[in-house]
Motif scaffolding. Structure first.
Motif, PDB file in Angstrom:
ATOM      1  N   SER A   1       0.690  -1.246   0.087  1.00 40.93           N
ATOM      2  CA  SER A   1      -0.079  -0.069   0.195  1.00 40.93           C
ATOM      3  C   SER A   1       0.964   1.212   0.122  1.00 40.93           C
ATOM      4  N   VAL A   2       0.175   2.361  -0.769  1.00 38.07           N
ATOM      5  CA  VAL A   2       1.227   3.542  -0.921  1.00 38.07           C
ATOM      6  C   VAL A   2       0.272   4.797  -0.276  1.00 38.07           C
ATOM      7  N   ALA A   3       0.914   5.584   0.211  1.00 36.12           N
ATOM      8  CA  ALA A   3       0.210   6.930   0.657  1.00 36.12           C
ATOM      9  C   ALA A   3      -0.334   7.631  -0.602  1.00 36.12           C
ATOM     10  N   LYS A   4      -1.377   8.158  -0.402  1.00 34.47           N
ATOM     11  CA  LYS A   4      -2.149   8.905  -1.636  1.00 34.47           C
ATOM     12  C   LYS A   4      -1.123  10.095  -2.090  1.00 34.47           C
ATOM     13  N   SER A   5      -0.287  10.508  -1.045  1.00 37.98           N
ATOM     14  CA  SER A   5       0.191  11.753  -1.325  1.00 37.98           C
ATOM     15  C   SER A   5       1.776  11.493  -2.163  1.00 37.98           C
ATOM     16  N   LEU A   6       1.816  10.206  -2.496  1.00 38.68           N
ATOM     17  CA  LEU A   6       2.925   9.925  -3.305  1.00 38.68           C
ATOM     18  C   LEU A   6       2.580   9.412  -4.882  1.00 38.68           C
ATOM     19  N   ALA A   7       3.651   9.711  -5.410  1.00 39.95           N
ATOM     20  CA  ALA A   7       3.398   9.370  -7.168  1.00 39.95           C
ATOM     21  C   ALA A   7       4.757   8.283  -7.114  1.00 39.95           C
ATOM     22  N   PHE A   8       4.273   7.388  -7.981  1.00 41.34           N
ATOM     23  CA  PHE A   8       5.277   6.313  -8.293  1.00 41.34           C
ATOM     24  C   PHE A   8       5.408   6.121 -10.001  1.00 41.34           C
ATOM     25  N   LYS A   9       6.688   5.890 -10.349  1.00 40.94           N
ATOM     26  CA  LYS A   9       6.783   5.645 -11.856  1.00 40.94           C
ATOM     27  C   LYS A   9       7.739   4.456 -11.913  1.00 40.94           C
ATOM     28  N   PRO A  10       7.418   3.238 -12.343  1.00 35.70           N
ATOM     29  CA  PRO A  10       8.120   1.813 -12.579  1.00 35.70           C
ATOM     30  C   PRO A  10       9.329   2.042 -13.330  1.00 35.70           C
ATOM     31  N   ILE A  11      10.224   1.296 -12.794  1.00 34.45           N
ATOM     32  CA  ILE A  11      11.506   1.330 -13.809  1.00 34.45           C
ATOM     33  C   ILE A  11      11.740  -0.453 -13.972  1.00 34.45           C
ATOM     34  N   THR A  12      11.754  -1.114 -13.226  1.00 28.58           N
ATOM     35  CA  THR A  12      11.971  -2.457 -13.512  1.00 28.58           C
ATOM     36  C   THR A  12      11.278  -3.534 -12.395  1.00 28.58           C
ATOM     37  N   MET A  13      11.245  -4.649 -12.857  1.00 32.67           N
ATOM     38  CA  MET A  13      10.710  -5.622 -11.729  1.00 32.67           C
ATOM     39  C   MET A  13      12.212  -6.472 -11.585  1.00 32.67           C
ATOM     40  N   SER A  14      12.225  -6.858 -10.223  1.00 32.50           N
ATOM     41  CA  SER A  14      13.327  -8.040  -9.864  1.00 32.50           C
ATOM     42  C   SER A  14      12.519  -8.957  -8.939  1.00 32.50           C
ATOM     43  N   PRO A  15      13.023 -10.338  -9.200  1.00 35.01           N
ATOM     44  CA  PRO A  15      12.504 -11.328  -8.455  1.00 35.01           C
ATOM     45  C   PRO A  15      13.089 -11.490  -7.151  1.00 35.01           C
ATOM     46  N   LEU A  16      12.248 -11.706  -6.247  1.00 31.17           N
ATOM     47  CA  LEU A  16      13.109 -12.165  -4.936  1.00 31.17           C
ATOM     48  C   LEU A  16      13.372 -13.597  -4.477  1.00 31.17           C
ATOM     49  N   VAL A  17      14.664 -13.874  -4.454  1.00 29.98           N
ATOM     50  CA  VAL A  17      15.362 -15.049  -4.303  1.00 29.98           C
ATOM     51  C   VAL A  17      15.893 -15.559  -2.965  1.00 29.98           C
ATOM     52  N   PHE A  18      15.673 -17.011  -2.921  1.00 36.75           N
ATOM     53  CA  PHE A  18      16.378 -17.531  -1.627  1.00 36.75           C
ATOM     54  C   PHE A  18      17.770 -17.792  -2.070  1.00 36.75           C
ATOM     55  N   ILE A  19      18.807 -17.572  -1.154  1.00 34.73           N
ATOM     56  CA  ILE A  19      20.109 -17.690  -1.585  1.00 34.73           C
ATOM     57  C   ILE A  19      20.461 -18.491  -0.216  1.00 34.73           C
ATOM     58  N   ALA A  20      21.585 -19.292  -0.427  1.00 33.31           N
ATOM     59  CA  ALA A  20      22.313 -20.512   0.333  1.00 33.31           C
ATOM     60  C   ALA A  20      23.724 -20.481   0.193  1.00 33.31           C
ATOM     61  N   PRO A  21      24.554 -20.526   1.152  1.00 31.72           N
ATOM     62  CA  PRO A  21      25.929 -20.830   0.935  1.00 31.72           C
ATOM     63  C   PRO A  21      26.314 -21.960  -0.249  1.00 31.72           C
ATOM     64  N   ILE A  22      27.163 -22.144  -0.970  1.00 30.79           N
ATOM     65  CA  ILE A  22      27.730 -23.021  -1.908  1.00 30.79           C
ATOM     66  C   ILE A  22      27.985 -24.307  -1.120  1.00 30.79           C
ATOM     67  N   GLU A  23      28.920 -24.175  -0.338  1.00 23.25           N
ATOM     68  CA  GLU A  23      29.350 -24.884   0.697  1.00 23.25           C
ATOM     69  C   GLU A  23      28.958 -24.864   2.033  1.00 23.25           C
ATOM     70  N   GLN A  24      28.695 -26.207   2.898  1.00 26.04           N
ATOM     71  CA  GLN A  24      28.141 -26.016   4.011  1.00 26.04           C
ATOM     72  C   GLN A  24      28.944 -25.836   5.059  1.00 26.04           C
ATOM     73  N   HIS A  25      28.894 -24.665   5.941  1.00 28.58           N
ATOM     74  CA  HIS A  25      29.893 -24.695   6.998  1.00 28.58           C
ATOM     75  C   HIS A  25      29.334 -24.998   8.224  1.00 28.58           C
ATOM     76  N   LEU A  26      27.995 -24.823   8.559  1.00 31.37           N
ATOM     77  CA  LEU A  26      27.455 -25.386   9.632  1.00 31.37           C
ATOM     78  C   LEU A  26      26.238 -26.357   9.323  1.00 31.37           C
ATOM     79  N   PRO A  27      26.153 -27.356  10.181  1.00 30.78           N
ATOM     80  CA  PRO A  27      25.157 -28.403  10.073  1.00 30.78           C
ATOM     81  C   PRO A  27      23.641 -28.018   9.856  1.00 30.78           C
ATOM     82  N   THR A  28      23.563 -26.787  10.495  1.00 30.60           N
ATOM     83  CA  THR A  28      22.070 -26.387  10.487  1.00 30.60           C
ATOM     84  C   THR A  28      21.694 -25.710   9.112  1.00 30.60           C
TER      85      THR A  28
END
Length: 295
Positions: A151-178
């Motif tokens: 939600s955006v306040a009515k006092s704001l104007a918005f102009k889109p530039i691009t879309m970017s996915p949200l991604v899950f990232i993890a370490p390549i190598e396991q450092h901790l067992p958890t």
């Protein structure tokens, strides 16, 4: 009322530190203090509470802050109208964005803007993207680059530039067992994964909603400000994070983490320009805003 004194007030209200403000305004601490005192005498109230260690705005100072921002904005407009008889715009506008946005989008925009409007000075501030819209609403900045919230306040104007996915990232190598290197298969397994998430903002709202829909009670290892810090902590193996893909693509640590293919996908980032509707009456802000039309 002296416009310079109002500008000094605004600078001090931002830093709440006489030393930093005097450096920023190129004025001695004693002269800055004298100007603030004179301003307080003119309005008839104390605008700041001072002691040997801290400076804070009084309640009256917070009210005066709104007036001061509007006054400086109107001063710039009328000064331009009265003194500039040419078609060339002169003055300054302030822009706020994250470090990632500054080199992902802003470099090209500023390069084009400078060619068209060389007389407009850009004041660029970078920081936590979660603060971007609040800084616009508070009148601290003219324009910001930020993700579009639910939600955006009515006092704001918005102009889109691009879309970017949200991604899950993890370490390549396991450092901790958890900390696993492959996505968990069940909600129970997900709940044991140490997560590194943003303190607030669009990405945090998105991942919180995702967890609720999957009936997962996450283990929050760390809550940080700034997506770049999430990539750093994940690369060191402390946990699994969630960041906009555009942040990862521009990170020097991108080769030290992996992107998980997790279904269902998170809602993507809708990134664009924000400003106040009334700020578009400022010809310099409108000039920058209109630049996006041709992109």
């Amino acid at each position: 009322m002296n416009i310079k004194s109002i500008k000094h007030f605004l600078a001090l209200a931002e830093t709440l530190h006489f030393g930093r403000t005097s450096d920023e305004c190129n004025i001695s601490i004693s002269a800055l203090s004298r100007n603030i005192r004179q301003l307080e005498d003119e309005v008839g109230v104390e605008l700041f509470t001072r002691d040997n260690r801290t400076v804070t705005l009084t309640q009256e100072g917070k009210k005066f802050l709104t007036y001061a921002r509007d006054a400086v904005s109107q001063w710039r407009l009328i000064r331009h109208e009265l003194t500039d008889s040419s078609d060339q715009l002169h003055g300054e506008i302030s822009i706020y964005c994250s470090v990632t946005a500054s080199y992902s989008f802003l470099f090209e925009l500023l390069n084009q803007f400078r060619q068209v409007h060389p007389g407009i000075e850009i004041k660029l501030h970078t920081g936590d993207p979660d603060e971007a819209i609040a800084r616009i609403l508070d009148g601290k900045e003219d324009i910001t680059i930020a993700a579009h919230p639910t939600s955006v306040a009515k006092s704001l104007a918005f102009k889109p530039i691009t879309m970017s996915p949200l991604v899950f990232i993890a370490p390549i190598e396991q450092h901790l067992p958890t900390v696993p290197t492959t996505p968990p298969e069940t909600a129970q397994h997900w709940s044991k994964v140490p997560m590194i998430l943003s303190e607030a903002g669009v990405s945090r709202n998105s991942i919180d909603q995702w967890f609720r829909k999957q009936d997962i009670s996450p283990t929050i290892y760390a809550q940080v400000a700034g997506n770049e810090a999430i990539v750093s902590m994940v690369s060191l193996g402390f946990g699994v994070g969630v960041v906009p893909k555009i942040v990862l693509d521009n990170s020097p640590l991108k080769d030290r983490v992996q992107v998980w293919n997790v279904q269902p996908e998170l809602a993507p980032y809708d990134i664009g320009l924000f400003t106040l509707n009334k700020s578009l009456e400022n010809p310099m802000v409108e000039a920058f805003w209109s630049l996006m039309t041709s992109k």
